[in-house]
Structure formats: C-alpha cells, structure tokens
Scaffold this motif. Structure first.
Motif, PDB file in Angstrom:
ATOM      1  N   CYS A 190       4.785   3.197  -1.934  1.00  0.00           N
ATOM      2  CA  CYS A 190       6.001   1.865  -1.523  1.00  0.00           C
ATOM      3  C   CYS A 190       5.925   1.688  -2.655  1.00  0.00           C
ATOM      4  O   CYS A 190       5.498   2.257  -4.159  1.00  0.00           O
ATOM      5  CB  CYS A 190       4.163   1.330  -1.371  1.00  0.00           C
ATOM      6  SG  CYS A 190       4.481  -0.566  -1.336  1.00  0.00           S
ATOM      7  N   CYS A 229       7.499  -1.960  -3.401  1.00  0.00           N
ATOM      8  CA  CYS A 229       6.748  -3.219  -3.555  1.00  0.00           C
ATOM      9  C   CYS A 229       6.653  -3.258  -4.749  1.00  0.00           C
ATOM     10  O   CYS A 229       5.846  -2.030  -6.185  1.00  0.00           O
ATOM     11  CB  CYS A 229       5.772  -3.461  -2.481  1.00  0.00           C
ATOM     12  SG  CYS A 229       4.518  -3.931  -3.125  1.00  0.00           S
ATOM     13  N   CYS A 274       3.194  -3.101  -6.219  1.00  0.00           N
ATOM     14  CA  CYS A 274       2.310  -1.672  -6.099  1.00  0.00           C
ATOM     15  C   CYS A 274       3.629  -1.078  -7.378  1.00  0.00           C
ATOM     16  O   CYS A 274       2.318  -0.385  -8.516  1.00  0.00           O
ATOM     17  CB  CYS A 274       2.641  -0.695  -5.444  1.00  0.00           C
ATOM     18  SG  CYS A 274       1.533  -0.760  -3.680  1.00  0.00           S
ATOM     19  N   ARG A 285      -7.440  -4.423  -4.097  1.00  0.00           N
ATOM     20  CA  ARG A 285      -7.245  -3.951  -4.947  1.00  0.00           C
ATOM     21  C   ARG A 285      -7.835  -2.947  -5.802  1.00  0.00           C
ATOM     22  O   ARG A 285      -8.850  -3.228  -6.543  1.00  0.00           O
ATOM     23  CB  ARG A 285      -5.491  -3.506  -5.701  1.00  0.00           C
ATOM     24  CG  ARG A 285      -4.440  -4.219  -4.686  1.00  0.00           C
ATOM     25  CD  ARG A 285      -3.423  -4.883  -5.868  1.00  0.00           C
ATOM     26  NE  ARG A 285      -2.656  -4.786  -5.204  1.00  0.00           N
ATOM     27  CZ  ARG A 285      -1.025  -3.310  -4.759  1.00  0.00           C
ATOM     28  NH1 ARG A 285      -1.515  -2.702  -4.667  1.00  0.00           N
ATOM     29  NH2 ARG A 285      -0.327  -3.908  -3.962  1.00  0.00           N
TER      30      ARG A 285
END
Ligand code: ZN
Ligand code: ZN
Length: 136
Positions: free
Chosen positions: A28, A30, A33, A73
């Motif tokens: 990922c 993004c 992240c 997370r």
C-alpha cells in the motif's frame, strides 16, 4: 515458504505464528502507510484471524484512511514496530505487516493499492493487480 510462518516485533516482546498460507499479499502506497511504516510503502499479508496466534502486549492506534475507512493500526508499545492493521469492513482477517516476518523471503506483493500516491522511483510491477486508490 517455510512450514511454519513466524514473526514478531523488533524487541521480541510480541510474537506470532500463522497456521495457514496468507490469502493475499499486497503493498500500500498511501500517505498514512508511509508515515506508519517509516518507509516508501507498507507490505501486508492478509491472514484470517483464526489462522494466527499472537502473544505479547500490543497497542492500537485508530486511524481514518484517505478513503474514510477506520483502520486499527497495531504495534508493539515497547519498540514501536508495526505489526498488523485491521479494517472494520473485514473483521475476519488482519493485514499483517510483512516486514515483521522472521523469514519474509517468500513474500511478494501481488496487489498494489494507492499507486497514485506511490513515490516516483518505486517500480510498480504491471503483472500485479494495481489500483490507483483503494481496491474498494
Ligand atoms: Zn517490540
Ligand atoms: Zn495504506
């Protein structure tokens, strides 16, 4: 791939063991992240919750992704290593951070998310399934 997949955080306080082969391997790109991993992108292996045993104390940061989805997370409160994330829409599985595997040699992303925000020098394998934003 090894018979038994194991991993854990940097300090060793959190350890885990996976009983079955992960269902999906993804990267990922993004911005969240990137911040969380401290690297260009995060690598995740999608593991059914019933297939993983986690031992040790963890801490959870509740994040809201660019897509508006809530992401938990999970990390080690002692050394700060990222361990996995959970999305409310997929309560049956967790996205294990592949960098925490003891032997990550078998891991290779098959899917890239948020390629629109990938750093320009990061190669995106055209043989993967690639999504400019979230897979939806
Ligand atoms: Zn730790
Ligand atoms: Zn991301």
């Amino acid at each position: 791939m090894a018979d038994k997949i194991t991993g854990g955080c940097l300090c060793g306080q959190v350890r885990y063991e996976i009983k079955a082969e992960p269902r999906l391997q993804l990267a990922c790109h993004c911005a969240d992240c990137r911040k969380e991993s401290g690297s260009a992108f995060s690598m995740s292996a999608l593991v059914p919750r019933e297939d993983i045993i986690i031992v040790g104390e963890t801490k959870t940061y509740l994040d809201t992704g660019d897509s508006g989805n809530q992401i938990s997370r999970v990390f080690c409160p002692n050394c700060g290593s990222s361990l996995y994330s959970e999305v409310a829409a997929r309560p049956d599985a967790l996205a294990l951070k592949a960098g925490s595997l003891d032997d990550p040699g078998w891991f290779k992303p098959r899917v890239n998310l948020w390629t629109d925000s990938a750093l320009p020098w990061v190669p995106i394998d055209p043989a993967c399934k690639n999504f400019p934003k979230n897979a939806g």
